[in-house]
Write a protein that holds these residues in place. Structure first.
Motif, short mmCIF file in Angstrom:
data_model
loop_
_atom_site.label_atom_id
_atom_site.label_comp_id
_atom_site.label_asym_id
_atom_site.label_seq_id
_atom_site.Cartn_x
_atom_site.Cartn_y
_atom_site.Cartn_z
N GLU A 74 0.83 -1.21 0.00
CA GLU A 74 0.00 0.00 0.00
C GLU A 74 0.87 1.26 0.00
O GLU A 74 0.75 2.13 0.87
N PRO A 75 1.77 1.38 -0.99
CA PRO A 75 2.65 2.55 -1.03
C PRO A 75 1.93 3.80 -1.52
O PRO A 75 0.95 3.73 -2.26
N GLU A 76 2.46 4.95 -1.09
CA GLU A 76 2.00 6.25 -1.59
C GLU A 76 3.23 7.12 -1.82
O GLU A 76 4.04 7.31 -0.91
N VAL A 77 3.39 7.61 -3.03
CA VAL A 77 4.54 8.44 -3.39
C VAL A 77 4.04 9.82 -3.80
O VAL A 77 3.19 9.95 -4.67
N THR A 78 4.59 10.84 -3.18
CA THR A 78 4.25 12.23 -3.51
C THR A 78 5.51 12.92 -4.01
O THR A 78 6.55 12.89 -3.35
N THR A 79 5.44 13.53 -5.20
CA THR A 79 6.57 14.29 -5.72
C THR A 79 6.24 15.78 -5.66
O THR A 79 5.08 16.19 -5.70
N TYR A 80 7.30 16.58 -5.60
CA TYR A 80 7.15 18.03 -5.45
C TYR A 80 7.94 18.75 -6.53
O TYR A 80 9.00 18.28 -6.97
N ASP A 81 7.43 19.91 -6.96
CA ASP A 81 8.14 20.70 -7.96
C ASP A 81 9.19 21.59 -7.27
O ASP A 81 9.37 21.54 -6.05
N VAL A 82 9.86 22.43 -8.05
CA VAL A 82 10.94 23.25 -7.52
C VAL A 82 10.44 24.30 -6.52
O VAL A 82 11.21 24.82 -5.71
N GLU A 93 -1.33 -0.97 -4.92
CA GLU A 93 -1.47 -2.09 -3.99
C GLU A 93 -0.12 -2.47 -3.41
O GLU A 93 0.01 -2.76 -2.22
N ARG A 94 0.93 -2.45 -4.25
CA ARG A 94 2.26 -2.82 -3.79
C ARG A 94 3.29 -2.27 -4.77
O ARG A 94 2.96 -1.87 -5.90
N ALA A 95 4.54 -2.27 -4.35
CA ALA A 95 5.62 -1.76 -5.20
C ALA A 95 6.95 -2.33 -4.75
O ALA A 95 7.13 -2.69 -3.58
N ASP A 96 7.89 -2.44 -5.70
CA ASP A 96 9.27 -2.79 -5.39
C ASP A 96 10.07 -1.50 -5.27
O ASP A 96 9.99 -0.63 -6.15
N TYR A 97 10.86 -1.37 -4.18
CA TYR A 97 11.73 -0.21 -3.99
C TYR A 97 13.14 -0.65 -4.37
O TYR A 97 13.77 -1.42 -3.65
N LEU A 98 13.64 -0.17 -5.52
CA LEU A 98 14.90 -0.64 -6.06
C LEU A 98 16.08 0.08 -5.43
O LEU A 98 15.95 1.18 -4.88
#
Length: 297
Positions: A74-82, A93-98
């Motif tokens: 159950e990952p959640e990723v938030t990106t931000y601008d400059v 649902e899921r993710a691999d963190y490389l």
């Protein structure tokens, strides 16, 4: 001594199964692999070269393995601008963190941009690039629209420009039953639009007709589709209609074909040329206009 070690190993394995039921149910984790570290309510902040927050990653659970990528549930990723504003929020649902810092999402994925636009899809693999924040998938993608579903061979989204491209062969299945087969579909939902378009050969499959064109532009907000370039309509009865730049109006519970271009209508009994057409497929009535010339057998 050997029997004692086997018994201890079995007891530890059973203890892990009892204490971590979520992990045993997840198809991504092999029964033969034991995680080295588990973190509940995982959270990680990532900063750019200017020490400004660039990405915030959180998940319900984090599992670290010795020879496999870390797993996020159950990952959640938030990106931000400059400027520090939210660029987009991505959940799955899921993710691999490389090890490279890239995140590979799997299953149901939701993308919500800073402007409020939301995209929903299912995929076996969606990679978040650390360099550009672009979203890339080279696997089958099922995009879920409001009144349609699109299946493509991949996806590329430029998040900074809020543009999405469903790559390779793509099939649009409308809830009303029609099907559109084309290639490389662009999706534009800016300013409240629901706009899908392609510049490649397109086949439109309706209940009674099959239409071939050189491209398409579908506006689901207005329920209007433009079939671009040279157009050929083949009816189940054997009738053929050649024209170009055909408008398909789907707004009134049935297709209406319109064009102001030249028409060549050919049936078993008639060969007619005209300029302009209005064809109500529900009523099965066609009106040809503008200097109609025909011959009949």
């Amino acid at each position: 001594m050997w029997l004692l070690m086997k018994a201890l190993s079995y007891s530890f394995s059973e203890l892990q199964k009892n204490t971590d039921p979520v992990l045993t149910q997840n198809e991504e984790v092999s029964k033969e692999v034991s995680y080295m570290e588990k973190i509940d309510n995982f959270a990680l902040q990532e900063f750019g070269m200017d020490n400004q927050l660039s990405r915030f990653v959180k998940a319900k659970n984090y599992f670290h393995f010795k020879n496999s990528p870390a797993l996020l549930l159950e990952p959640e990723v938030t990106t931000y601008d400059v400027k520090g504003n939210k660029d987009y929020v991505l959940t799955a649902e899921r993710a691999d963190y490389l090890d490279s810092g890239e995140i590979k999402f799997k299953g149901k994925v939701n993308i919500r941009s800073g402007s409020g636009i939301t995209h929903k899809m299912k995929t076996r693999e969606l990679l978040v690039s650390t360099k550009t924040d672009d979203l890339i998938s080279n696997k089958k993608v099922t995009y879920l629209g409001e009144n349609l579903k699109i299946v493509s061979q991949g996806m590329h989204m430029q998040t900074k420009e809020d543009k999405m491209k469903l790559t390779g062969k793509a099939v649009i299945k409308q809830d009303s039953g029609q099907k559109i087969v084309t290639k490389n579909i662009y999706i534009d939902q800016s300013n409240g639009q629901k706009h899908y378009y392609s510049k490649y050969d397109t086949t439109y499959l309706a209940q009674e007709d099959t239409i071939y064109s050189k491209g398409m532009d579908l506006d689901m907000q207005k329920e209007i589709m433009q079939l671009l370039g040279k157009v050929k309509i083949l009816q189940n009865s054997g009738t053929k209609i050649d024209t170009q730049d055909l408008t398909v109006d789907q707004s009134n519970d049935g297709d209406v074909y319109r064009t102001k271009e030249k028409i060549h209508y050919q049936s078993k009994l008639a060969d007619i040329r005209a300029i302009g057409m209005h064809y109500d497929t529900k009523k099965r009535k066609i009106k040809l206009t503008g200097g109609v010339i025909g011959s009949y057998e």
